[in-house]
Design a protein around this motif. Structure first.
Motif, PDB file in Angstrom:
ATOM      1  N   VAL A 232       0.995  -1.122   0.062  1.00  0.00           N
ATOM      2  CA  VAL A 232      -0.189  -0.020  -0.061  1.00  0.00           C
ATOM      3  C   VAL A 232       0.942   1.217  -0.066  1.00  0.00           C
ATOM      4  O   VAL A 232       0.508   2.075  -0.776  1.00  0.00           O
ATOM      5  N   PHE A 233       1.666   1.145   0.890  1.00  0.00           N
ATOM      6  CA  PHE A 233       2.921   2.563   0.906  1.00  0.00           C
ATOM      7  C   PHE A 233       3.545   2.604  -0.169  1.00  0.00           C
ATOM      8  O   PHE A 233       4.062   3.989  -0.515  1.00  0.00           O
ATOM      9  N   LYS A 234       3.792   1.785  -1.137  1.00  0.00           N
ATOM     10  CA  LYS A 234       4.616   1.987  -2.245  1.00  0.00           C
ATOM     11  C   LYS A 234       3.767   2.311  -3.557  1.00  0.00           C
ATOM     12  O   LYS A 234       4.395   2.384  -4.455  1.00  0.00           O
ATOM     13  N   THR A 235       2.428   1.868  -3.325  1.00  0.00           N
ATOM     14  CA  THR A 235       1.489   2.032  -4.408  1.00  0.00           C
ATOM     15  C   THR A 235       0.910   3.402  -4.424  1.00  0.00           C
ATOM     16  O   THR A 235      -0.091   3.365  -3.436  1.00  0.00           O
ATOM     17  N   LYS A 236       1.536   4.624  -4.972  1.00  0.00           N
ATOM     18  CA  LYS A 236       1.313   6.003  -4.748  1.00  0.00           C
ATOM     19  C   LYS A 236      -0.346   6.043  -4.786  1.00  0.00           C
ATOM     20  O   LYS A 236      -1.120   6.934  -3.851  1.00  0.00           O
ATOM     21  N   LEU A 239      -2.259   4.602  -1.772  1.00  0.00           N
ATOM     22  CA  LEU A 239      -2.134   5.429  -0.566  1.00  0.00           C
ATOM     23  C   LEU A 239      -2.644   6.844  -0.426  1.00  0.00           C
ATOM     24  O   LEU A 239      -3.246   7.165   0.312  1.00  0.00           O
ATOM     25  N   ALA A 240      -2.741   7.190  -1.549  1.00  0.00           N
ATOM     26  CA  ALA A 240      -3.060   8.885  -1.454  1.00  0.00           C
ATOM     27  C   ALA A 240      -4.694   8.822  -1.378  1.00  0.00           C
ATOM     28  O   ALA A 240      -5.311   9.705  -0.929  1.00  0.00           O
ATOM     29  N   ARG A 345     -11.682   5.270  -5.961  1.00  0.00           N
ATOM     30  CA  ARG A 345     -11.078   4.448  -4.879  1.00  0.00           C
ATOM     31  C   ARG A 345     -11.207   2.931  -5.062  1.00  0.00           C
ATOM     32  O   ARG A 345     -10.103   2.209  -4.906  1.00  0.00           O
ATOM     33  N   GLY A 346     -12.422   2.782  -4.743  1.00  0.00           N
ATOM     34  CA  GLY A 346     -12.509   1.092  -5.153  1.00  0.00           C
ATOM     35  C   GLY A 346     -12.024   0.455  -6.314  1.00  0.00           C
ATOM     36  O   GLY A 346     -11.473  -0.700  -6.514  1.00  0.00           O
ATOM     37  N   THR A 347     -12.148   1.350  -7.519  1.00  0.00           N
ATOM     38  CA  THR A 347     -11.654   0.807  -8.969  1.00  0.00           C
ATOM     39  C   THR A 347     -10.166   0.651  -8.765  1.00  0.00           C
ATOM     40  O   THR A 347      -9.653  -0.189  -9.265  1.00  0.00           O
ATOM     41  N   ILE A 348      -9.416   1.713  -8.360  1.00  0.00           N
ATOM     42  CA  ILE A 348      -7.981   1.881  -8.408  1.00  0.00           C
ATOM     43  C   ILE A 348      -7.521   0.574  -7.324  1.00  0.00           C
ATOM     44  O   ILE A 348      -6.590  -0.069  -7.923  1.00  0.00           O
ATOM     45  N   MET A 349      -8.273   0.295  -6.334  1.00  0.00           N
ATOM     46  CA  MET A 349      -7.638  -0.723  -5.250  1.00  0.00           C
ATOM     47  C   MET A 349      -7.803  -2.159  -6.087  1.00  0.00           C
ATOM     48  O   MET A 349      -7.029  -2.842  -5.934  1.00  0.00           O
ATOM     49  N   GLN A 350      -9.171  -2.267  -6.689  1.00  0.00           N
ATOM     50  CA  GLN A 350      -9.014  -3.501  -7.205  1.00  0.00           C
ATOM     51  C   GLN A 350      -8.213  -3.695  -8.517  1.00  0.00           C
ATOM     52  O   GLN A 350      -7.754  -5.010  -8.836  1.00  0.00           O
ATOM     53  N   LEU A 351      -7.905  -2.821  -9.264  1.00  0.00           N
ATOM     54  CA  LEU A 351      -7.223  -2.956 -10.372  1.00  0.00           C
ATOM     55  C   LEU A 351      -5.616  -3.153  -9.966  1.00  0.00           C
ATOM     56  O   LEU A 351      -4.944  -3.618 -10.910  1.00  0.00           O
ATOM     57  N   ARG A 352      -5.165  -2.391  -8.976  1.00  0.00           N
ATOM     58  CA  ARG A 352      -3.639  -2.421  -8.660  1.00  0.00           C
ATOM     59  C   ARG A 352      -3.285  -3.362  -7.858  1.00  0.00           C
ATOM     60  O   ARG A 352      -2.123  -3.637  -7.492  1.00  0.00           O
ATOM     61  N   THR A 353      -4.322  -4.260  -7.159  1.00  0.00           N
ATOM     62  CA  THR A 353      -4.043  -5.018  -6.191  1.00  0.00           C
ATOM     63  C   THR A 353      -3.843  -6.599  -6.721  1.00  0.00           C
ATOM     64  O   THR A 353      -4.655  -7.130  -7.395  1.00  0.00           O
ATOM     65  N   PRO A 354      -2.601  -7.201  -6.405  1.00  0.00           N
ATOM     66  CA  PRO A 354      -2.520  -8.535  -7.061  1.00  0.00           C
ATOM     67  C   PRO A 354      -3.606  -9.411  -6.171  1.00  0.00           C
ATOM     68  O   PRO A 354      -3.870  -9.387  -4.994  1.00  0.00           O
ATOM     69  N   ASP A 355      -3.829 -10.645  -6.868  1.00  0.00           N
ATOM     70  CA  ASP A 355      -4.958 -11.327  -6.356  1.00  0.00           C
ATOM     71  C   ASP A 355      -4.566 -12.020  -5.013  1.00  0.00           C
ATOM     72  O   ASP A 355      -5.410 -12.216  -4.015  1.00  0.00           O
ATOM     73  N   HIS A 356      -3.218 -12.412  -4.736  1.00  0.00           N
ATOM     74  CA  HIS A 356      -3.022 -13.178  -3.319  1.00  0.00           C
ATOM     75  C   HIS A 356      -2.913 -12.110  -2.547  1.00  0.00           C
ATOM     76  O   HIS A 356      -2.630 -12.589  -1.121  1.00  0.00           O
TER      77      HIS A 356
END
Length: 419
Positions: A232-236, A239-240, A345-356
């Motif tokens: 989270v902290f490295k994915t700007k 985090l923003a 926010r929800g779209t960014i989180m779903q797209l940028r997060t690896p499944d695991h």
């Protein structure tokens, strides 16, 4: 300009996700579950204020829930990622049902005859503390399950429908909570809540088992938890958006004081309280419907910042209003602007997060965002005690504007962000 690499695969079909039967079961179960929880939070806020007559007591309800929710969040994310998610989700819904049943018992005349208002209030705080532990698992688990129910190219559609379902349930729970208090009283409303939780449990049993996306059992628990935080902290972008929403909700938590406005300032009683409590969610669902058919296509970061600033202005207007219609409109528009933030926010989180890592990232998100609702409730109660109700809500709206300005200046990558 920053773009997400997987976005080219995302479908523009707004109905793509809802054609999947399992997704519909997940949404139906979530709708019933969230409606019951929102009804319970509405009821508890009214009940505690009725028992104590103190706005600060409402704030303590939020604090009782947020302490375990934040404390357990990272561990909950680790457990979600390594567990079979359906079983974990059903366990959480069952625990909420037990908690609602205990609150029902506390609201009976028998308990009222044997315990003082102070003792009943203390018991309520303890039960809410326990539900905070359960919530640290159930909330992120719903988000983590999404990617295992729909294909990746349907995630934008699924996220929008998920947020619409959550907001529809929130509207239903908030508004129905007020009406049910009016018609059935506190005890009768708890019966409805318990019934809805049972229905949610039955519907969610229809889901297929959801094993871990990747085995994390070999990792040490603390290492697994830190991995989620590091991501989270490295994915700007993540985090923003998390930080912006956290501080906006923390300071703009006017809804926490709605019982006080309904009873003592606007004098509209339980029926008006239900509508006022639902106003923000009604606005949110309106904008979700619009965004479903007309998604944001450009400059999502800048639109997010503008929406949060508008949210702060609406909170100030609500604080100063003495008329129910104006108060309702201010909260409804605030909800519409908040709905934009929720979708981006929800779209960014779903797209940028690896499944695991979805469980851990969703849990970190719950620390930033979901728990800020309860912290905001506590902050509102403290400031209402120190400054008075109206000045405290004005202060919260002003602080939201300060947060937006600071984010605009300090995080230029967010205002330039597009997906």
């Amino acid at each position: 300009m920053e773009k997400s690499s997987p976005v080219t695969q995302i479908t523009n079909d707004p109905f793509a996700a809802v054609r999947i039967p399992e997704f519909k079961n997940l949404m139906l179960g979530r709708f019933t579950f969230i409606a019951a929880l929102r009804m319970m939070s509405t009821l508890v806020a009214w009940w505690v204020y009725d028992l104590t007559g103190d706005p600060f007591a409402i704030g303590l309800v939020g604090l009782s829930e947020v302490i375990p929710a934040i404390s357990m969040a990272l561990y909950a994310g680790h457990i979600i990622d390594k567990s079979e998610k359906k079983k974990l989700l059903l366990t959480g819904v069952f625990c909420y049902t037990i908690a609602a049943g205990i609150l029902f018992f506390l609201s009976t005349p028998y308990t009222g005859h044997h315990l003082s208002n102070h003792s009943i209030t203390a018991c309520i705080y303890f039960i809410i503390f326990c539900t905070g532990i359960v919530r640290s698992f159930t909330g992120p688990n719903f988000s983590a399950m999404l990617a295992s129910v729909v294909p990746r190219q349907y995630l934008q559609s699924a996220t929008t429908w998920t947020q619409g379902t959550w907001l529809s349930a929130s509207v239903t729970g908030h508004a129905a909570g007020g009406f049910l208090i009016w018609k059935l009283g506190i005890n009768g409303t708890f019966i409805v809540i318990c019934s809805l939780l049972v229905v949610a449990f039955v519907v969610l049993t229809q889901l297929k088992p959801k094993p871990p996306m990747q085995q994390t059992g070999e990792k040490k628990t603390w290492e697994s938890m830190k991995e989620g935080l590091r991501f989270v902290f490295k994915t700007k972008e993540i985090l923003a958006t998390f930080s912006l929403d956290m501080f906006a909700v923390l300071f703009g938590g006017a809804v926490a004081m709605v019982p006080v406005y309904a009873r003592d300032i606007l004098k509209i009683g339980p029926q008006g309280f239900g509508w006022l409590n639902a106003a923000s969610d009604i606005g949110s669902i309106i904008i979700i419907i619009l965004l479903t058919f007309n998604p944001l296509k450009r400059k999502q970061g800048k639109k997010l910042l503008i929406a949060v600033a508008g949210f702060g202005v609406c909170i100030i207007l609500f604080a100063l209003s003495k008329w129910f219609i104006l108060s309702f409109a201010a909260l409804m528009i605030a909800g519409m602007l908040d709905g934009i933030s929720v979708v981006v926010r929800g779209t960014i989180m779903q797209l940028r997060t690896p499944d695991h890592m979805r469980g851990r990232v969703s849990s970190v998100g719950s620390m930033f965002i979901n728990s800020s609702n309860e912290l905001g409730q506590f902050e509102s109660g403290v400031m209402a005690k120190l400054m008075g109700v109206v000045p405290s809500v004005v202060f919260g709206g002003c602080m939201t504007l300060v947060v937006v300005i600071a984010t605009w200046v300090k995080v230029p990558s967010l205002r330039k962000f597009e997906y």
